[in-house]
Design a protein around this motif. Structure first.
Motif, PDB file in Angstrom:
ATOM      1  N   SER A  45       0.828  -1.203   0.000  1.00  0.00           N
ATOM      2  CA  SER A  45       0.000   0.000   0.000  1.00  0.00           C
ATOM      3  C   SER A  45       0.865   1.257   0.000  1.00  0.00           C
ATOM      4  N   LEU A  46       1.918   1.268   0.824  1.00  0.00           N
ATOM      5  CA  LEU A  46       2.811   2.416   0.914  1.00  0.00           C
ATOM      6  C   LEU A  46       3.472   2.709  -0.433  1.00  0.00           C
ATOM      7  N   LEU A  47       3.836   1.661  -1.151  1.00  0.00           N
ATOM      8  CA  LEU A  47       4.554   1.817  -2.421  1.00  0.00           C
ATOM      9  C   LEU A  47       3.614   1.993  -3.620  1.00  0.00           C
ATOM     10  N   GLY A  48       2.332   1.941  -3.390  1.00  0.00           N
ATOM     11  CA  GLY A  48       1.374   2.219  -4.447  1.00  0.00           C
ATOM     12  C   GLY A  48       1.058   1.049  -5.356  1.00  0.00           C
ATOM     13  N   TRP A  49       1.361  -0.169  -4.924  1.00  0.00           N
ATOM     14  CA  TRP A  49       0.996  -1.343  -5.725  1.00  0.00           C
ATOM     15  C   TRP A  49      -0.521  -1.527  -5.694  1.00  0.00           C
ATOM     16  N   GLN A  50      -1.099  -1.929  -6.818  1.00  0.00           N
ATOM     17  CA  GLN A  50      -2.529  -2.223  -6.879  1.00  0.00           C
ATOM     18  C   GLN A  50      -2.803  -3.558  -6.181  1.00  0.00           C
ATOM     19  N   PRO A  51      -4.022  -3.724  -5.588  1.00  0.00           N
ATOM     20  CA  PRO A  51      -4.312  -4.950  -4.821  1.00  0.00           C
ATOM     21  C   PRO A  51      -4.069  -6.239  -5.585  1.00  0.00           C
ATOM     22  N   GLY A  52      -4.371  -6.283  -6.874  1.00  0.00           N
ATOM     23  CA  GLY A  52      -4.230  -7.549  -7.611  1.00  0.00           C
ATOM     24  C   GLY A  52      -2.862  -7.796  -8.197  1.00  0.00           C
ATOM     25  N   GLN A  53      -1.982  -6.803  -8.121  1.00  0.00           N
ATOM     26  CA  GLN A  53      -0.663  -6.955  -8.749  1.00  0.00           C
ATOM     27  C   GLN A  53       0.238  -7.893  -7.959  1.00  0.00           C
ATOM     28  N   ARG A  54       0.975  -8.733  -8.678  1.00  0.00           N
ATOM     29  CA  ARG A  54       1.943  -9.626  -8.051  1.00  0.00           C
ATOM     30  C   ARG A  54       3.223  -8.839  -7.773  1.00  0.00           C
ATOM     31  N   VAL A  55       3.735  -8.965  -6.567  1.00  0.00           N
ATOM     32  CA  VAL A  55       4.944  -8.227  -6.199  1.00  0.00           C
ATOM     33  C   VAL A  55       6.029  -9.199  -5.751  1.00  0.00           C
ATOM     34  N   THR A  56       7.226  -8.677  -5.661  1.00  0.00           N
ATOM     35  CA  THR A  56       8.369  -9.465  -5.188  1.00  0.00           C
ATOM     36  C   THR A  56       8.694  -9.035  -3.767  1.00  0.00           C
ATOM     37  N   ALA A  57       8.839 -10.005  -2.879  1.00  0.00           N
ATOM     38  CA  ALA A  57       9.123  -9.706  -1.480  1.00  0.00           C
ATOM     39  C   ALA A  57      10.374 -10.451  -1.023  1.00  0.00           C
ATOM     40  N   PHE A  58      10.979  -9.934   0.052  1.00  0.00           N
ATOM     41  CA  PHE A  58      12.243 -10.484   0.541  1.00  0.00           C
ATOM     42  C   PHE A  58      12.223 -10.535   2.069  1.00  0.00           C
ATOM     43  N   ILE A  59      13.041 -11.453   2.605  1.00  0.00           N
ATOM     44  CA  ILE A  59      13.268 -11.513   4.048  1.00  0.00           C
ATOM     45  C   ILE A  59      14.768 -11.523   4.271  1.00  0.00           C
ATOM     46  N   LYS A  60      15.230 -10.722   5.236  1.00  0.00           N
ATOM     47  CA  LYS A  60      16.652 -10.742   5.592  1.00  0.00           C
ATOM     48  C   LYS A  60      16.793 -10.610   7.109  1.00  0.00           C
ATOM     49  N   ARG A  61      17.993 -10.907   7.580  1.00  0.00           N
ATOM     50  CA  ARG A  61      18.318 -10.797   9.008  1.00  0.00           C
ATOM     51  C   ARG A  61      17.430 -11.679   9.882  1.00  0.00           C
ATOM     52  N   ALA A  62      17.017 -12.853   9.386  1.00  0.00           N
ATOM     53  CA  ALA A  62      16.203 -13.786  10.173  1.00  0.00           C
ATOM     54  C   ALA A  62      17.108 -14.721  10.966  1.00  0.00           C
ATOM     55  N   SER A  63      16.582 -15.215  12.119  1.00  0.00           N
ATOM     56  CA  SER A  63      17.353 -16.146  12.931  1.00  0.00           C
ATOM     57  C   SER A  63      17.420 -17.507  12.238  1.00  0.00           C
ATOM     58  N   ALA A  64      18.302 -18.371  12.769  1.00  0.00           N
ATOM     59  CA  ALA A  64      18.445 -19.710  12.180  1.00  0.00           C
ATOM     60  C   ALA A  64      17.148 -20.494  12.318  1.00  0.00           C
ATOM     61  N   ALA A  65      16.508 -20.346  13.465  1.00  0.00           N
ATOM     62  CA  ALA A  65      15.252 -21.075  13.689  1.00  0.00           C
ATOM     63  C   ALA A  65      14.179 -20.595  12.718  1.00  0.00           C
ATOM     64  N   SER A  66      14.102 -19.269  12.541  1.00  0.00           N
ATOM     65  CA  SER A  66      13.113 -18.722  11.613  1.00  0.00           C
ATOM     66  C   SER A  66      13.391 -19.174  10.186  1.00  0.00           C
ATOM     67  N   SER A  67      14.680 -19.241   9.837  1.00  0.00           N
ATOM     68  CA  SER A  67      15.046 -19.695   8.500  1.00  0.00           C
ATOM     69  C   SER A  67      14.591 -21.126   8.274  1.00  0.00           C
ATOM     70  N   ALA A  68      14.710 -21.963   9.314  1.00  0.00           N
ATOM     71  CA  ALA A  68      14.348 -23.375   9.177  1.00  0.00           C
ATOM     72  C   ALA A  68      12.849 -23.549   8.953  1.00  0.00           C
ATOM     73  N   GLU A  69      12.055 -22.701   9.594  1.00  0.00           N
ATOM     74  CA  GLU A  69      10.595 -22.840   9.450  1.00  0.00           C
ATOM     75  C   GLU A  69      10.072 -22.169   8.192  1.00  0.00           C
ATOM     76  N   PHE A  70      10.914 -21.324   7.563  1.00  0.00           N
ATOM     77  CA  PHE A  70      10.475 -20.498   6.448  1.00  0.00           C
ATOM     78  C   PHE A  70       9.866 -21.313   5.309  1.00  0.00           C
ATOM     79  N   GLU A  71      10.523 -22.442   4.995  1.00  0.00           N
ATOM     80  CA  GLU A  71      10.038 -23.232   3.869  1.00  0.00           C
ATOM     81  C   GLU A  71       8.637 -23.790   4.125  1.00  0.00           C
ATOM     82  N   VAL A  72       8.282 -23.950   5.419  1.00  0.00           N
ATOM     83  CA  VAL A  72       6.957 -24.484   5.754  1.00  0.00           C
ATOM     84  C   VAL A  72       5.867 -23.479   5.371  1.00  0.00           C
ATOM     85  N   TRP A  73       6.108 -22.211   5.702  1.00  0.00           N
ATOM     86  CA  TRP A  73       5.030 -21.240   5.503  1.00  0.00           C
ATOM     87  C   TRP A  73       5.190 -20.349   4.286  1.00  0.00           C
TER      88      TRP A  73
END
Length: 885
Positions: free
Chosen positions: A747-775
């Protein structure tokens, strides 16, 4: 059965409510097993029209009664109406006035017959309106305070209290309404501030050596003066004490007396004493054995004791007395003076303190028992602070004037022998006098204060004084839900009567409803033109939406602030549920009825997560209802249905529903079973839309002895074991948190609701990284992502925000102008800052705080806090776009 595109609330309300009544679902049976939950409705007046206070009260009662019924309690919710003495008599007298008649022309018996006819025509109006709201009372047990059985209870109580010497007849100064021509209790008198005058009148000494000047707001009552009182320590008047004064405009002489209660600072420090027309003067007169001279008749006209002013109204007498005092040179001056005037709460006429022989009930001993019962916890108030209001009134209670000079009501069971004047108080009318054997017996003309019979409501409606099966099973009642304005009128009196005659409190819990205000926080009143008619609201939004809105806003200890936006939001909530049901039904095409059970342990993470959230919601809603936190229960339901089920799980179910096989079967089973329990939880709040949908999904439910309709369906219980491990729960929480953050950045960047966007995650813990593939697949679905990947470094075109597992970011659209976006946010923030400073300054301005009414102060405080929230959000967005502090 298919669901139409939209929910027809009016059709559902009419159809289902009558169907439930016809099937006897709301009927109580004392022989039925189970723990008891019983409630008697606060009986609305037969003159009544449904208002938002009624709608709130009944909606909350219905929520808990429907919940308890579904939980298997032996439930009774008993409805009825109050004959409402003065209010009803006034309404019928107004009708008669249109015909050019009054009650005296008809006579007592014919007038009472006319009131009964009026009651037959209008008396059930408000109860029919409560049915429209969906009140699941046992309508077969409807009672009226003038029913034969209730009248029997009233007579018994009066006679018993008289025999105990708690009821007595005495000449006292009472509140008198000259319009209604009846005595009033202190609680039936409202007080209004008025700007009047203070007249300074000279009272000459009888020996001609001087005069004393007094100040009064009521010069006409001087005709009944029997003394002038001064403070014994007042040096100005010590030499006058014991001397005689000539009462102006009369031939009488009165004495100057000394009393320590006299306020030396008011007026001249000298007080005219009129024992028959002022409560302070009445007590003063008793202390000094002064004569009591009444100068007014029952219509507030000067009587024979007023000499040449006889026949004048009190207002005309005042004008003439002031004029005559001026002519006699005895009026020193007139000053404007603000003071409070008592008015009749029914007709708004100025109330007159009058000396009158009335029936009184001694309250002290009964009040002490009621106080003790609440202090011991036999009855608990919610919120608890109302106990202090209850205690304060009972600790300072006066004897209750219970007689009223009306024709509509319970006639006092007291009789006099015409031959010897012997008084007989008895349950049945005596045929002969026990003293002189005379047969000419006349009944007392007075009726009882309407609150006398209302005070017996929890007992008499259940059959007392007979120990009926209903009384034995359902008394004491479980809950009284009522407004704060009748704690004294009704709650306290029911407590006192219940303890006096049964030895038990009449209810275990008392829930005091909040005050309903308009969207600006102002109290609703006809004069302000801000009254909202609940029937109009139901016609516009539906009964379910009205009920749910009132429940959402009913926070203990806080006023209910209403607006059409809130009702519209609740209607949108009903539509959201309806559309979710349509989605479920569309995806059950070809599915077996009932759906075969699935093994929960083999279901996917999303399926087990929604089951876990359902369990938590069942627990939280049930606990909130038990604690009478109706708003918390409603908010928990709203959060689960709108967000967790509709926004999250329905989106996540779409892929397995298309997949076929076991995954499709699992998703179908989850949708239908979660929807089933969700509707059962929702039913007490929104009974009509929930029943309409439940009937469509019911064939798919695999439950032994499945109820035919929701009012008698089993209330849901949480699973014995959590279908989700702690680790899995954390994973799903991270998924939802990441999705919400991504959507905010979109919303902040002005993307339309139906548009597909690219997202990223960084600085996650090892435990969070391990669960990432699940969700990760869930997040991609929920946030409509092209991709969601880990990155190690910051990309200048990606905007990140911090969440609990690390940082989540969204790529900006091509050509996005970061500086322009920051400029817009800075401009918005500057505007918000300006308004925030203005509101903060007002709240720090002592002159504003002194002059502003409570509603205005609350409005400014609420606006300031809203601006504070906007400041926080705008600053956070600027930071996300690279703004440094």
């Amino acid at each position: 059965m298919d669901l139409p595109k939209t929910f027809d609330s009016k059709s559902a309300e009419e159809r289902w409510f009558q169907h439930w009544i016809d099937l006897g679902y709301f009927k109580a049976d004392p022989a039925r097993p189970g723990k008891v939950f019983s409630v008697v409705i606060p009986p609305p007046n037969v003159t009544g029209q449904l208002h938002l206070g009624h709608a709130l009260n009944v909606s909350l009662q219905d929520i808990i009664v429907r919940t308890r019924r579904m939980q298997g309690y032996n439930t009774l919710w008993l409805p009825g109406t109050d004959h409402a003495g003065i209010a009803t008599q006034n309404a019928v007298e107004k009708d008669l006035a249109k015909e050019g008649k009054d009650r005296h022309q008809l006579g007592r018996d014919a007038f009472v017959d006319r009131v009964w006819e009026w009651r037959e025509t209008y008396g059930d109006r408000i109860l029919n309106q409560l049915r429209r709201l969906g009140a699941s009372c046992d309508w077969s047990r409807e009672r009226f305070t003038l029913d034969a059985g209730l009248s029997q209870a009233v007579t018994k109580v009066f006679v018993d209290l008289y025999d105990k010497k708690l009821i007595y007849r005495a000449m006292r100064l009472i509140n008198w309404c000259p319009r209604c021509e009846t005595a009033l209790s202190d609680l039936e008198v409202d007080h209004k501030d008025v700007t009047g005058s203070l007249w300074y009148i000279r009272y000459p000494l009888a020996d001609g050596t001087g005069a004393i000047t007094i100040a009064t707001t009521r010069p006409e009552t001087m005709l009944g003066d029997t003394a002038v009182a001064v403070n014994p320590d007042d040096e100005r008047y010590k030499s006058y004490v014991g001397k005689m004064l000539r009462l102006p405009l009369t031939t009488r002489e009165i004495k100057v007396i000394a009393d320590a209660a006299i306020d030396r600072e008011f007026g001249t420090g000298a007080l005219k004493v009129t024992p028959a027309h002022d409560p302070v003067d009445f007590d003063l007169g008793k202390r000094h054995n002064l004569e009591q001279i009444s100068i007014l008749d029952n219509t507030a006209h000067i009587n024979q004791n007023g000499g040449p002013y006889r026949g004048l109204s009190r207002e005309d007498a005042r004008k003439q007395v002031v004029k005559d005092l001026e002519l006699a040179g005895l009026l020193e001056k007139i000053e404007p003076h603000k003071h409070a005037v008592g008015v009749c709460s029914r007709c708004d006429s100025v109330v007159e303190p009058m000396l009158s022989e009335q029936w009184f009930l001694s309250m002290r001993a009964m009040a002490d028992r009621a106080i003790e019962a609440v202090r011991k916890g036999d009855t608990t108030f919610h919120p608890k602070r109302w106990e202090n209001v209850f205690f304060n009134w009972l600790e300072n209670i006066h004897d209750w004037c219970i007689s009223r000079q009306l024709w509509w009501g319970h006639r006092i069971p007291a009789y006099r022998c015409v031959r010897c004047d012997h008084l007989i108080v008895a349950v049945e009318r005596p045929s002969r006098c026990p003293e002189c054997d005379g047969s000419d017996i006349v009944q007392d003309n007075d009726v009882l204060d309407t609150w006398f019979s209302s005070g017996l409501w929890p007992m008499s409606t259940l059959g007392w004084p007979e120990y009926t099966p209903d009384f034995e099973r359902y008394y004491p009642t479980s809950l009284l839900l009522t407004g704060f304005d009748i704690i004294f009128f009704w709650v306290a009196r029911m407590m006192m009567f219940g303890l006096e005659f049964t030895g038990k409190v009449p209810f275990k819990d008392v829930y005091i409803t909040p005050l309903v205000r308009d969207k600006d926080g102002k109290k609703m009143s006809k004069t302000k033109g801000n009254v909202v008619d609940p029937l109009d609201l139901m016609n516009q939004y539906g009964a379910d939406a009205v009920r749910f809105t009132l429940a959402q806003l009913a926070a203990q200890g806080r006023d209910v602030i209403l607006s059409h936006d809130r009702f519209a939001a609740s209607r949108a909530f009903a539509n959201k549920i309806w559309n979710a049901a349509r989605f479920v039904m569309m995806n059950l095409d070809g599915a077996p009825q009932p759906l075969p059970k699935v093994e929960v342990a083999k279901l996917g993470l999303a399926e087990r997560w929604i089951l876990s959230r359902l369990d938590d919601t069942i627990r939280e809603v049930s606990q909130s209802i038990d604690a009478y936190e109706f708003n918390v229960a409603a908010m928990k339901l709203y959060q689960f249905i709108w967000h967790e089920f509709c926004d999250w799980y329905i989106e996540l179910s779409k892929e397995p529903l298309k997949a076929g096989g076991e995954r499709q079967s699992g998703a179908r089973w989850i949708l239908i079973n979660v929807f089933d329990k969700m509707l059962r939880l929702l039913h007490p709040f929104m009974p009509f839309v929930s029943e309409e949908i439940w009937q469509v999904i019911r064939p798919y439910l695999d439950e032994p002895n499945l109820a035919a309709h929701l009012p008698i369906a089993k209330y849901p219980e949480p699973s014995a074991t959590n279908p989700l491990s702690d680790t899995e729960e954390v994973a799903m929480n991270h998924c939802i948190e990441a999705t919400e953050a991504i959507n905010s950045l979109r919303s902040l960047l002005g993307w339309q609701p139906g548009q597909r966007v690219t997202a990223f995650i960084k600085r996650a813990s090892a435990a969070s990284s391990a669960e990432f593939e699940v969700w990760r697949p869930y997040a991609k679905t929920l946030a409509k992502l092209e991709s969601l990947e880990y990155v190690a470094t910051q990309d200048s075109n990606v905007v990140f925000t911090q969440i609990s597992l690390g940082d989540v970011g969204v790529a900006a659209p091509d050509g996005y102008d970061f500086e322009l976006a920051r400029q817009k946010l800075r401009k918005q923030l500057a505007e918000v800052d300006k308004h925030f400073i203005q509101h903060e300054a007002r709240l720090n301005d002592q002159r504003f705080l002194e002059k502003a009414d409570p509603e205005t102060r609350t409005e400014v405080e609420q606006r300031r806090e809203a601006l504070r929230g906007q400041q926080y959000l705008l600053k956070e967005q600027l930071q996300q776009l690279g703004e440094t502090a």
